[in-house]
Design a protein around this motif. Sequence first.
Motif, PDB file in Angstrom:
ATOM      1  N   ASN A 166       0.796  -1.217   0.000  1.00  0.00           N
ATOM      2  CA  ASN A 166       0.000   0.000   0.000  1.00  0.00           C
ATOM      3  C   ASN A 166       0.837   1.280   0.000  1.00  0.00           C
ATOM      4  OD1 ASN A 166      -2.576   1.334   0.107  1.00  0.00           O
ATOM      5  ND2 ASN A 166      -2.187   1.772   2.255  1.00  0.00           N
ATOM      6  N   PHE A 167       2.060   1.199   0.534  1.00  0.00           N
ATOM      7  CA  PHE A 167       2.865   2.412   0.680  1.00  0.00           C
ATOM      8  C   PHE A 167       4.180   2.333  -0.080  1.00  0.00           C
ATOM      9  CE2 PHE A 167       0.316   2.343   4.600  1.00  0.00           C
ATOM     10  CZ  PHE A 167      -0.249   3.612   4.547  1.00  0.00           C
ATOM     11  N   LYS A 168       4.494   3.439  -0.753  1.00  0.00           N
ATOM     12  CA  LYS A 168       5.811   3.655  -1.337  1.00  0.00           C
ATOM     13  C   LYS A 168       6.659   4.351  -0.261  1.00  0.00           C
ATOM     14  CE  LYS A 168       3.975   4.524  -5.979  1.00  0.00           C
ATOM     15  NZ  LYS A 168       3.880   5.522  -7.047  1.00  0.00           N
ATOM     16  N   PRO A 169       7.945   4.583  -0.531  1.00  0.00           N
ATOM     17  CA  PRO A 169       8.747   5.310   0.451  1.00  0.00           C
ATOM     18  C   PRO A 169       8.083   6.617   0.897  1.00  0.00           C
ATOM     19  CG  PRO A 169      10.159   4.391  -1.231  1.00  0.00           C
ATOM     20  CD  PRO A 169       8.730   4.143  -1.673  1.00  0.00           C
ATOM     21  N   ASN A 170       8.389   7.001   2.121  1.00  0.00           N
ATOM     22  CA  ASN A 170       7.841   8.204   2.756  1.00  0.00           C
ATOM     23  C   ASN A 170       6.328   8.150   2.932  1.00  0.00           C
ATOM     24  OD1 ASN A 170      10.389   9.553   3.065  1.00  0.00           O
ATOM     25  ND2 ASN A 170      10.329   9.896   0.857  1.00  0.00           N
ATOM     26  N   TRP A 171       5.810   6.934   3.061  1.00  0.00           N
ATOM     27  CA  TRP A 171       4.391   6.703   3.353  1.00  0.00           C
ATOM     28  C   TRP A 171       3.456   7.203   2.255  1.00  0.00           C
ATOM     29  CZ3 TRP A 171       3.487   3.405   7.159  1.00  0.00           C
ATOM     30  CH2 TRP A 171       4.469   3.251   8.143  1.00  0.00           C
ATOM     31  N   GLU A 172       3.932   7.254   1.029  1.00  0.00           N
ATOM     32  CA  GLU A 172       3.084   7.664  -0.087  1.00  0.00           C
ATOM     33  C   GLU A 172       2.211   6.471  -0.497  1.00  0.00           C
ATOM     34  OE1 GLU A 172       3.436   8.803  -4.789  1.00  0.00           O
ATOM     35  OE2 GLU A 172       5.197   9.111  -3.526  1.00  0.00           O
ATOM     36  N   LYS A 173       0.894   6.684  -0.489  1.00  0.00           N
ATOM     37  CA  LYS A 173      -0.021   5.597  -0.845  1.00  0.00           C
ATOM     38  C   LYS A 173      -0.071   5.390  -2.348  1.00  0.00           C
ATOM     39  CE  LYS A 173      -3.315   5.473   2.910  1.00  0.00           C
ATOM     40  NZ  LYS A 173      -4.736   5.439   3.251  1.00  0.00           N
ATOM     41  N   ILE A 174      -0.274   4.119  -2.734  1.00  0.00           N
ATOM     42  CA  ILE A 174      -0.497   3.837  -4.149  1.00  0.00           C
ATOM     43  C   ILE A 174      -2.013   3.773  -4.368  1.00  0.00           C
ATOM     44  CG2 ILE A 174       1.690   2.577  -4.321  1.00  0.00           C
ATOM     45  CD1 ILE A 174       0.024  -0.003  -4.609  1.00  0.00           C
ATOM     46  N   PRO A 175      -2.470   3.906  -5.594  1.00  0.00           N
ATOM     47  CA  PRO A 175      -3.915   3.846  -5.845  1.00  0.00           C
ATOM     48  C   PRO A 175      -4.506   2.501  -5.396  1.00  0.00           C
ATOM     49  CG  PRO A 175      -2.756   4.711  -7.764  1.00  0.00           C
ATOM     50  CD  PRO A 175      -1.709   4.221  -6.805  1.00  0.00           C
ATOM     51  N   THR A 176      -5.711   2.544  -4.880  1.00  0.00           N
ATOM     52  CA  THR A 176      -6.376   1.354  -4.338  1.00  0.00           C
ATOM     53  C   THR A 176      -6.475   0.236  -5.357  1.00  0.00           C
ATOM     54  OG1 THR A 176      -7.660   2.741  -2.838  1.00  0.00           O
ATOM     55  CG2 THR A 176      -8.510   0.535  -3.238  1.00  0.00           C
ATOM     56  N   GLU A 177      -6.826   0.546  -6.595  1.00  0.00           N
ATOM     57  CA  GLU A 177      -6.976  -0.484  -7.625  1.00  0.00           C
ATOM     58  C   GLU A 177      -5.646  -1.196  -7.877  1.00  0.00           C
ATOM     59  OE1 GLU A 177      -7.711   2.891  -8.336  1.00  0.00           O
ATOM     60  OE2 GLU A 177      -9.747   2.620  -7.609  1.00  0.00           O
ATOM     61  N   GLU A 178      -4.580  -0.427  -7.921  1.00  0.00           N
ATOM     62  CA  GLU A 178      -3.246  -1.002  -8.136  1.00  0.00           C
ATOM     63  C   GLU A 178      -2.858  -1.875  -6.941  1.00  0.00           C
ATOM     64  OE1 GLU A 178       1.375   0.507  -8.634  1.00  0.00           O
ATOM     65  OE2 GLU A 178      -0.242   1.957  -8.909  1.00  0.00           O
ATOM     66  N   ARG A 179      -3.104  -1.370  -5.746  1.00  0.00           N
ATOM     67  CA  ARG A 179      -2.803  -2.124  -4.526  1.00  0.00           C
ATOM     68  C   ARG A 179      -3.552  -3.445  -4.510  1.00  0.00           C
ATOM     69  NH1 ARG A 179      -5.831   0.050   0.280  1.00  0.00           N
ATOM     70  NH2 ARG A 179      -7.375  -1.320  -0.644  1.00  0.00           N
ATOM     71  N   ASP A 180      -4.860  -3.404  -4.762  1.00  0.00           N
ATOM     72  CA  ASP A 180      -5.673  -4.620  -4.719  1.00  0.00           C
ATOM     73  C   ASP A 180      -5.243  -5.628  -5.783  1.00  0.00           C
ATOM     74  OD1 ASP A 180      -6.982  -3.543  -2.580  1.00  0.00           O
ATOM     75  OD2 ASP A 180      -8.866  -3.169  -3.639  1.00  0.00           O
ATOM     76  N   TYR A 181      -4.857  -5.141  -6.956  1.00  0.00           N
ATOM     77  CA  TYR A 181      -4.364  -6.038  -8.009  1.00  0.00           C
ATOM     78  C   TYR A 181      -3.099  -6.762  -7.537  1.00  0.00           C
ATOM     79  CZ  TYR A 181      -2.297  -7.720 -12.323  1.00  0.00           C
ATOM     80  OH  TYR A 181      -1.727  -8.526 -13.272  1.00  0.00           O
ATOM     81  N   ILE A 182      -2.178  -6.025  -6.959  1.00  0.00           N
ATOM     82  CA  ILE A 182      -0.927  -6.617  -6.464  1.00  0.00           C
ATOM     83  C   ILE A 182      -1.224  -7.656  -5.378  1.00  0.00           C
ATOM     84  CG2 ILE A 182       1.211  -6.147  -5.203  1.00  0.00           C
ATOM     85  CD1 ILE A 182       1.174  -3.342  -6.625  1.00  0.00           C
ATOM     86  N   ILE A 183      -2.135  -7.331  -4.467  1.00  0.00           N
ATOM     87  CA  ILE A 183      -2.489  -8.260  -3.382  1.00  0.00           C
ATOM     88  C   ILE A 183      -3.073  -9.551  -3.950  1.00  0.00           C
ATOM     89  CG2 ILE A 183      -4.055  -8.642  -1.421  1.00  0.00           C
ATOM     90  CD1 ILE A 183      -3.740  -5.607  -0.818  1.00  0.00           C
ATOM     91  N   LEU A 184      -3.995  -9.423  -4.888  1.00  0.00           N
ATOM     92  CA  LEU A 184      -4.630 -10.615  -5.455  1.00  0.00           C
ATOM     93  C   LEU A 184      -3.641 -11.451  -6.266  1.00  0.00           C
ATOM     94  CD1 LEU A 184      -8.119  -9.140  -6.383  1.00  0.00           C
ATOM     95  CD2 LEU A 184      -7.551 -10.673  -4.483  1.00  0.00           C
ATOM     96  N   GLU A 185      -2.695 -10.811  -6.928  1.00  0.00           N
ATOM     97  CA  GLU A 185      -1.652 -11.557  -7.643  1.00  0.00           C
ATOM     98  C   GLU A 185      -0.779 -12.312  -6.647  1.00  0.00           C
ATOM     99  OE1 GLU A 185      -1.146 -12.072 -11.099  1.00  0.00           O
ATOM    100  OE2 GLU A 185      -3.209 -11.377 -10.940  1.00  0.00           O
ATOM    101  N   LYS A 186      -0.435 -11.667  -5.547  1.00  0.00           N
ATOM    102  CA  LYS A 186       0.372 -12.312  -4.496  1.00  0.00           C
ATOM    103  C   LYS A 186      -0.378 -13.526  -3.945  1.00  0.00           C
ATOM    104  CE  LYS A 186       3.768 -11.363  -2.778  1.00  0.00           C
ATOM    105  NZ  LYS A 186       5.095 -11.993  -2.992  1.00  0.00           N
ATOM    106  N   ALA A 187      -1.682 -13.404  -3.775  1.00  0.00           N
ATOM    107  CA  ALA A 187      -2.492 -14.497  -3.223  1.00  0.00           C
ATOM    108  C   ALA A 187      -2.583 -15.690  -4.167  1.00  0.00           C
ATOM    109  CB  ALA A 187      -3.891 -13.994  -2.868  1.00  0.00           C
ATOM    110  N   LYS A 188      -2.272 -15.492  -5.445  1.00  0.00           N
ATOM    111  CA  LYS A 188      -2.283 -16.600  -6.407  1.00  0.00           C
ATOM    112  C   LYS A 188      -1.025 -17.460  -6.315  1.00  0.00           C
ATOM    113  CE  LYS A 188      -5.094 -14.240  -9.883  1.00  0.00           C
ATOM    114  NZ  LYS A 188      -5.067 -13.609 -11.223  1.00  0.00           N
ATOM    115  N   GLU A 189      -0.002 -16.947  -5.633  1.00  0.00           N
ATOM    116  CA  GLU A 189       1.254 -17.687  -5.521  1.00  0.00           C
ATOM    117  C   GLU A 189       1.055 -18.947  -4.681  1.00  0.00           C
ATOM    118  OE1 GLU A 189       4.291 -14.975  -4.193  1.00  0.00           O
ATOM    119  OE2 GLU A 189       3.953 -13.632  -5.888  1.00  0.00           O
TER     120      GLU A 189
END
Length: 174
Positions: A40-63
């Motif tokens: 969810n966070f880039k350096p300095n606590w910068e948030k990434i967009p929710t859609e991008e975050r959720d896509y990454i999470i779901l891809e990780k869950a496929k591992e």
Amino acid sequence: MKEKLKDVKRISIVGGPGTTLAQQLSGILKIPATHLDSVNFKPNWEKIPTEERDYIILEKAKEEYWIIDGNYVGTLPKRLERADLVIWLDYSTTSIIKGVLERTIRNFNKEKKELPGCKERIDWHFLKYMITFRQKKRKQIKENINKTDKEKVIIFHKRKELNRWLADIENKAD
């Protein structure tokens, strides 16, 4: 207890903020851990967009192998469905705040291992999140847990219970 975990490939950890359980289990079971805040966070606590975050999470869950620590309820149903073990840290508000404050004091302004480029801190937004966590988030977590096969769910209400369980796993890992 380790024998029961020998076939576990995917662990979802949910509950209040401030836990180091994912790192501990990763070390014991040799399964890679992902803290969802690191997605969810880039350096300095910068948030990434929710859609991008959720896509990454779901891809990780496929591992095939993972320990995923975090709630992010938009992706929670799919993670719980795919997990072999679900650990719910259903701690009191006091316990959540105490744990986070202890960690923050111990590591204040040091870079968080699980969040490269982000330093340990506490701000009003996070303090409010901890205080209201059980009122605002617990119900959603509970609803998702209730839809999950009970055989693969462990619920801890106190850190002492979790620490005993972890000690049992570590003793059998030797």
